[in-house]
Design an enzyme around this catalytic site. Sequence first.
Site, short mmCIF file in Angstrom:
data_model
loop_
_atom_site.label_atom_id
_atom_site.label_comp_id
_atom_site.label_asym_id
_atom_site.label_seq_id
_atom_site.Cartn_x
_atom_site.Cartn_y
_atom_site.Cartn_z
N LYS A 113 89.37 27.02 46.31
CA LYS A 113 89.22 27.88 45.14
C LYS A 113 89.16 29.35 45.57
CE LYS A 113 85.15 28.61 42.61
NZ LYS A 113 85.51 29.79 41.88
N LYS A 162 96.53 38.17 46.29
CA LYS A 162 95.60 39.25 46.65
C LYS A 162 96.05 39.94 47.93
CE LYS A 162 91.28 37.47 46.76
NZ LYS A 162 91.14 36.10 46.25
N LYS A 197 88.16 31.08 52.08
CA LYS A 197 89.31 30.60 52.87
C LYS A 197 89.74 31.65 53.89
CE LYS A 197 91.92 30.34 49.30
NZ LYS A 197 90.90 30.58 48.29
N ASP A 247 93.52 27.34 43.19
CA ASP A 247 92.96 27.06 41.87
C ASP A 247 93.94 26.21 41.07
OD1 ASP A 247 90.45 29.11 41.30
OD2 ASP A 247 91.87 29.78 42.82
N1 ADP Z 1 79.95 32.12 55.51
C1 ADP Z 1 79.87 33.23 54.77
N2 ADP Z 1 78.73 33.95 54.76
C2 ADP Z 1 78.64 35.07 54.01
N3 ADP Z 1 79.63 35.56 53.26
C3 ADP Z 1 80.81 34.91 53.25
C4 ADP Z 1 80.99 33.72 54.00
N4 ADP Z 1 82.27 33.30 53.80
C5 ADP Z 1 82.84 34.18 52.94
N5 ADP Z 1 81.96 35.14 52.61
C6 ADP Z 1 82.25 36.26 51.70
O1 ADP Z 1 82.83 35.76 50.52
C7 ADP Z 1 83.82 36.65 50.04
C8 ADP Z 1 85.09 35.90 49.64
O2 ADP Z 1 85.69 35.34 50.80
P1 ADP Z 1 87.27 35.21 50.98
O3 ADP Z 1 87.46 34.68 52.36
O4 ADP Z 1 87.98 36.45 50.64
O5 ADP Z 1 87.61 34.08 49.94
P2 ADP Z 1 89.01 33.44 49.56
O6 ADP Z 1 89.99 33.78 50.59
O7 ADP Z 1 88.75 31.97 49.49
O8 ADP Z 1 89.38 33.99 48.21
C9 ADP Z 1 84.06 37.68 51.11
O9 ADP Z 1 83.60 38.91 50.68
C10 ADP Z 1 83.26 37.20 52.30
O10 ADP Z 1 82.61 38.25 52.96
MG MG Z 2 91.72 34.86 50.37
#
Ligand code: ADP
Ligand code: MG
Length: 562
Positions: A9, A40, A14, A128
């Site tokens: 999601k 994004k 990810k 999603d």
């Molecule tokens: N293990 C974790 N501990 C703290 N913050 C995290 C962790 N994993 C992700 N985040 C935070 O969550 C947010 C979303 O992560 P992101 O990797 O961009 O998600 P996605 O790629 O799934 O959309 C980021 O700002 C990241 O800093």
């Molecule tokens: Mg991402």
Amino acid sequence: MRKIAMYGKGGIGKSTTCQNLVAGLTEMGKKVMVVGCDPKGDSTRLLLGGLNQHTVLDTLREEGEDVDLEDIRKTGFGGTLCTESGGPEPGVGCVGRGIITSINLLEQLGAFGEDENLDYVFYDVLGDVVCGGFAMPMREGKAKEIYIVVSGEMMAMYAANNICKGILKFAETGGIRLAGLICNSRQVDNEVEMIEAFADKLGSHMIHFVPRDNMVQKAEINRKTVIEENFRNKKGPDFVSRLRGFVNIKGPNPVGYSVNGDESSQKGEGSSQGEAANSSYKNLAGDDPAHLIRRAILLRSILQRDCPGLIDPETKNASISSSVVRGFLRVHKYVHGARSLEAIVKMSNLVNVRHFNAASLPPSDLLHLHVTVDFLKDVNKGQLELPVIEVIAKACHEAWRKQKENDEWKQAPKRNDDKKEHPWLLPFDDPEFPESVRENNRITARLVQAKLHEVDCQIKMPGYVKKGESSLKSFSPEDKEKLMDIEHDIWLRNHLLDGYDYAKETNESLRLHRDILPFNKLPEADQELDRALVDSLIPALSKKGYKVVKGKGYEKQPKSQT
Ligand SMILES: Nc1ncnc2c1ncn2[C@@H]1O[C@H](COP(=O)(O)OP(=O)(O)O)[C@@H](O)[C@H]1O
Ligand SMILES: [Mg+2]
């Protein structure tokens, strides 16, 4: 090359998890490519130290069809190759198309070609919705292993479930599988139990639990992965310098062994290089087994510094014969500690040499200024020369082939377990028999010496067998069991490292195998295979005059070596 897709999601983590994993892999020397499949366009931000300004769709819009690989692929942390697919402005057009376009373009431009020498490709995919575009990495085998990033939150699990439905649809045509769930914690109550139960329902498992940690966000503010921020910049050097201290302070000899005074003679145990010295070395070595690791680290760093030509740029493996390594690691004593180890490498003839083997070592009189005489003995003992390796490799293959043929398998161009067909059912020397498989058998053969050591046996070269020493006609039943167990363990470890998983039916393209089990749980027929391998050993060796004898003590060296 392992082709991996990370689904999950939006916002689940990810991209963060994927990039940290990738940074870790590059630190281990792997060559990795990341393909961002999220409009994004932030899948490679931490590796690039900021957003990639040119997604594939942007570039195509700006420059038309005529693009080069460099236009859409940037080099990031540790040499990672980074591409962002990009997407239309929110609410305009189909997002999935960006992914299809960019993967096709990368393929056309040869980004996945052999000469790129990639170990891993990661697709970071927003999951999603699993429309045609998002499913693209799963189609046509573009990605083989799917990992889903999930947390204990309901919507994350809901999305994961939908993704699994998508996987099911493509599993049959595309040859893909759900390789596991990664829980990126949201600190939900009972998160681990919940995700484990969820994984169980999906017939999969939770392969890792990533705690929620501020360290992640701190690194993110600096546009870095946790690996770069915390290991390379801070803890890394600190760790390395501590390691160096550890190596320097303790040196390559077992602790308790003073470099200048010979411990064993101080203890009055007789001749400095006889059995007594060996047994005292063994006691010391037993108290300080880490000296083997210190020796290995020293040897590796000296080779890296002084003989970079011996190190394969791709695999990072040093081209050094296992018998020489054996000498370096097992020698009784380095007379002047680390300086002696360094001196031996320096004196070895390694100019324009592609492989460090026994012939490259300095003459024995020079050598013995730095190490005790057992060094060469160890080298020679470890050295099953090429002909014998060839004999054992051939025996291994022929035992396997006979076993399969007894079981009514037939040779065919493609493997088919239902029809009992296998492409390798050819004689070892057949020109059609793939060289890579031959080489695998040679690797097995090289390990034979070490395996025999485990059951207190050793191979003796013709002329080394002592008078009255009886050679074995066959192994005792206990030794045989143990050898088969080892045989299977080696196979199992290699397959697990390659990402294999257990399944009732073997499917090589999905990395599923029915033998991913402890030896005693294997199907009878597969146990037979290991049995046949072990049984073929002594007869094959004795044909060439080699003997297998009981005992692994240090025997006296032949005159020419001392
Ligand atoms: N293990 C974790 N501990 C703290 N913050 C995290 C962790 N994993 C992700 N985040 C935070 O969550 C947010 C979303 O992560 P992101 O990797 O961009 O998600 P996605 O790629 O799934 O959309 C980021 O700002 C990241 O800093
Ligand atoms: Mg991402």
